[in-house]
Design an enzyme around this catalytic site. Structure first.
Site, PDB file in Angstrom:
ATOM      1  N   SER A 166       0.697  -1.082   0.035  1.00 46.39           N
ATOM      2  CA  SER A 166      -0.074   0.108   0.046  1.00 46.39           C
ATOM      3  C   SER A 166       0.783   1.186  -0.158  1.00 46.39           C
ATOM      4  CB  SER A 166      -0.789  -0.014   1.229  1.00 46.39           C
ATOM      5  OG  SER A 166      -1.658   1.190   1.241  1.00 46.39           O
ATOM      6  N   HIS A 203      -1.220  -1.400  -4.243  1.00 47.64           N
ATOM      7  CA  HIS A 203      -2.606  -0.612  -3.693  1.00 47.64           C
ATOM      8  C   HIS A 203      -2.591   0.845  -3.575  1.00 47.64           C
ATOM      9  CE1 HIS A 203      -6.161  -1.489  -1.453  1.00 47.64           C
ATOM     10  NE2 HIS A 203      -5.771  -0.646  -0.523  1.00 47.64           N
ATOM     11  N   ASP A 223      -4.511   3.951  -1.965  1.00 48.69           N
ATOM     12  CA  ASP A 223      -5.757   4.440  -1.249  1.00 48.69           C
ATOM     13  C   ASP A 223      -5.845   5.880  -1.694  1.00 48.69           C
ATOM     14  OD1 ASP A 223      -6.214   2.157   0.379  1.00 48.69           O
ATOM     15  OD2 ASP A 223      -4.153   2.417   1.413  1.00 48.69           O
ATOM     16  N   MET A 232     -11.849   5.534  -1.109  1.00 46.09           N
ATOM     17  CA  MET A 232     -12.459   5.667  -0.044  1.00 46.09           C
ATOM     18  C   MET A 232     -13.118   7.058   0.022  1.00 46.09           C
ATOM     19  SD  MET A 232      -9.795   3.886   2.666  1.00 46.09           S
ATOM     20  CE  MET A 232      -8.774   3.833   1.134  1.00 46.09           C
ATOM     21  N   MET A 245     -12.319  -5.051   4.424  1.00 41.91           N
ATOM     22  CA  MET A 245     -11.410  -4.145   5.293  1.00 41.91           C
ATOM     23  C   MET A 245     -11.200  -5.000   6.791  1.00 41.91           C
ATOM     24  SD  MET A 245     -10.396  -1.492   3.942  1.00 41.91           S
ATOM     25  CE  MET A 245      -9.863  -0.667   5.138  1.00 41.91           C
ATOM     26  N   GLY A 277      -9.226   4.398   6.744  1.00 41.95           N
ATOM     27  CA  GLY A 277      -8.826   5.868   6.990  1.00 41.95           C
ATOM     28  C   GLY A 277      -7.364   5.963   7.034  1.00 41.95           C
ATOM     29  N   PHE A 278      -6.554   5.115   7.852  1.00 44.23           N
ATOM     30  CA  PHE A 278      -5.319   5.111   8.332  1.00 44.23           C
ATOM     31  C   PHE A 278      -4.614   3.892   8.295  1.00 44.23           C
ATOM     32  CE2 PHE A 278      -7.781   8.405  10.328  1.00 44.23           C
ATOM     33  CZ  PHE A 278      -6.803   9.627  10.063  1.00 44.23           C
ATOM     34  N   GLY A 279      -3.182   3.976   7.838  1.00 39.06           N
ATOM     35  CA  GLY A 279      -2.387   2.677   8.123  1.00 39.06           C
ATOM     36  C   GLY A 279      -2.027   2.349   9.623  1.00 39.06           C
ATOM     37  N   GLY A 280      -1.402   1.377   9.736  1.00 38.28           N
ATOM     38  CA  GLY A 280      -0.748   0.915  11.078  1.00 38.28           C
ATOM     39  C   GLY A 280      -1.828   0.621  11.978  1.00 38.28           C
ATOM     40  N   GLY A 297      -5.853  -4.238   5.825  1.00 36.48           N
ATOM     41  CA  GLY A 297      -5.791  -3.620   7.171  1.00 36.48           C
ATOM     42  C   GLY A 297      -4.956  -4.521   8.093  1.00 36.48           C
ATOM     43  N   GLY A 298      -3.861  -4.125   8.711  1.00 36.34           N
ATOM     44  CA  GLY A 298      -3.291  -4.758   9.817  1.00 36.34           C
ATOM     45  C   GLY A 298      -2.743  -6.052   9.386  1.00 36.34           C
ATOM     46  N   GLY A 307       0.609  -2.294   4.088  1.00 34.00           N
ATOM     47  CA  GLY A 307       1.420  -1.058   4.161  1.00 34.00           C
ATOM     48  C   GLY A 307       2.398  -1.008   5.374  1.00 34.00           C
ATOM     49  N   SER A 308       2.224  -0.502   6.462  1.00 30.21           N
ATOM     50  CA  SER A 308       3.063  -0.241   7.492  1.00 30.21           C
ATOM     51  C   SER A 308       4.102  -1.663   7.697  1.00 30.21           C
ATOM     52  CB  SER A 308       2.496   0.296   8.844  1.00 30.21           C
ATOM     53  OG  SER A 308       1.392  -0.887   9.263  1.00 30.21           O
TER      54      SER A 308
HETATM   55  C1  DX5 Z   1      -6.573   2.072   5.353  1.00 27.26           C
HETATM   56  C2  DX5 Z   1      -6.359   1.567   4.001  1.00 27.26           C
HETATM   57  C3  DX5 Z   1      -5.057   0.447   4.072  1.00 27.26           C
HETATM   58  C4  DX5 Z   1      -3.972   0.889   4.677  1.00 27.26           C
HETATM   59  C5  DX5 Z   1      -3.156  -0.363   5.236  1.00 27.26           C
HETATM   60  O1  DX5 Z   1      -7.840   2.601   5.306  1.00 27.26           O
HETATM   61  O2  DX5 Z   1      -6.967   1.278   3.323  1.00 27.26           O
HETATM   62  O3  DX5 Z   1      -4.517   0.184   2.396  1.00 27.26           O
HETATM   63  O4  DX5 Z   1      -2.702   1.065   3.718  1.00 27.26           O
HETATM   64  O5  DX5 Z   1      -2.248  -0.146   6.047  1.00 27.26           O
HETATM   65  P1  DX5 Z   1      -1.543  -1.013   6.917  1.00 27.26           P
HETATM   66  O6  DX5 Z   1      -1.209  -2.484   6.236  1.00 27.26           O
HETATM   67  O7  DX5 Z   1      -0.516  -0.495   7.709  1.00 27.26           O
HETATM   68  O8  DX5 Z   1      -2.783  -1.549   8.110  1.00 27.26           O
HETATM   69 ZN    ZN Z   2      -6.658   0.228   0.901  1.00 27.93          ZN
END
Ligand code: DX5
Ligand code: ZN
Length: 226
Positions: free
Chosen positions: A9, A34, A36, A69, A144, A149-152, A183-184, A204-205
């Site tokens: 991501s 990916h 976002d 989103m 999901m 909304g956020f990574g990590g 996610g996660g 992502g993270s």
């Molecule tokens: C969150 C995003 C994800 C995000 C995942 O709303 O849709 O794609 O990048 O990040 P991680 O892998 O860190 O949970």
């Molecule tokens: Zn995503």
């Protein structure tokens, strides 16, 4: 042997060194990226749009998996998506929760009209049943496992159970629709999703800013289940 796709991501990449990050994930074996898109309305965060996507496309031949989103207001779904298609999107996923029934109908028709792959995403609390009537018209369903909304954020195990339910349904009806999880995701949670029957793992993270990115990505790609 089942093939998994890993979609790193971009949200967690270093935007000042995006080219290096793209090279690193491609060398490590990623076939998807990916992307976002957040609008500060459907989700409380803002990211990027078609220009950055076009720049990525100019450097990469990978599958550009766009996760929007967003709420689309006062314009057609088509007019919102065309710039992403022109920028080189390979697939576009919208949130079921963000669409009016009319927008959903228009979106499904764009699969043929714009010749793109389309998906529907479900927030953790949204039940799987809402997408079942549309599976024959979808290239992917994105489950999901965090609030968008956020990574990590931390993986929500209850949301991941939808993967198992959906796998059973797709197999029973012999639909080729891909199941994607977002996610996660890390080594442990990725394994849970593989056991449930996922096809595409977004991460992502867990991947970016780690010296062992390649090892982590290859671990996610590995064909291992319990
Ligand atoms: C969150 C995003 C994800 C995000 C995942 O709303 O849709 O794609 O990048 O990040 P991680 O892998 O860190 O949970
Ligand atoms: Zn995503």
């Amino acid at each position: 042997m089942k093939k998994y796709f890993v979609a790193p991501s971009v949200l967690s990449a270093n935007y000042l060194a995006l080219k290096d990050d793209l090279t690193a994930i491609t060398r490590a074996g990623a076939e998807w990226i990916h992307f976002d898109v957040m609008d500060g309305d459907f989700v409380p965060n803002l990211t990027f749009g078609p220009k950055i996507l076009a720049d990525i496309r100019s450097e990469s031949n990978l599958h550009l998996d766009c996760h929007l989103m967003v709420k689309i207001k006062n314009r057609s779904v088509e007019s919102y998506l065309v710039p992403f298609v022109k920028a080189g999107a390979s697939s576009i996923t919208l949130h079921y929760e963000a669409l009016t029934p009319e927008q959903l109908t228009e979106f499904l028709a764009l699969r043929t009209k714009l010749k793109i792959k389309i998906g529907l995403a479900l927030k953790p609390a949204t039940p799987l049943i809402v997408v079942l009537p549309y599976l024959a018209q979808l290239d992917l369903v994105l489950i999901m496992t965090v609030e968008p909304g956020f990574g990590g954020q931390k993986f929500l195990p209850a949301a991941a159970k939808k993967i198992k339910e959906l796998r059973g349904y797709l197999d029973q009806h012999q639909y080729p629709t891909l199941i994607e999880v977002d996610g996660g995701i890390n080594e442990q949670t990725g394994l849970i999703c593989k056991n449930y029957g996922v096809d595409v793992l977004v991460a992502g993270s867990y991947l970016f800013d780690h010296p062992d990115l390649a090892e982590r990505l290859q671990g996610l790609l590995a064909n291992e289940t319990n």
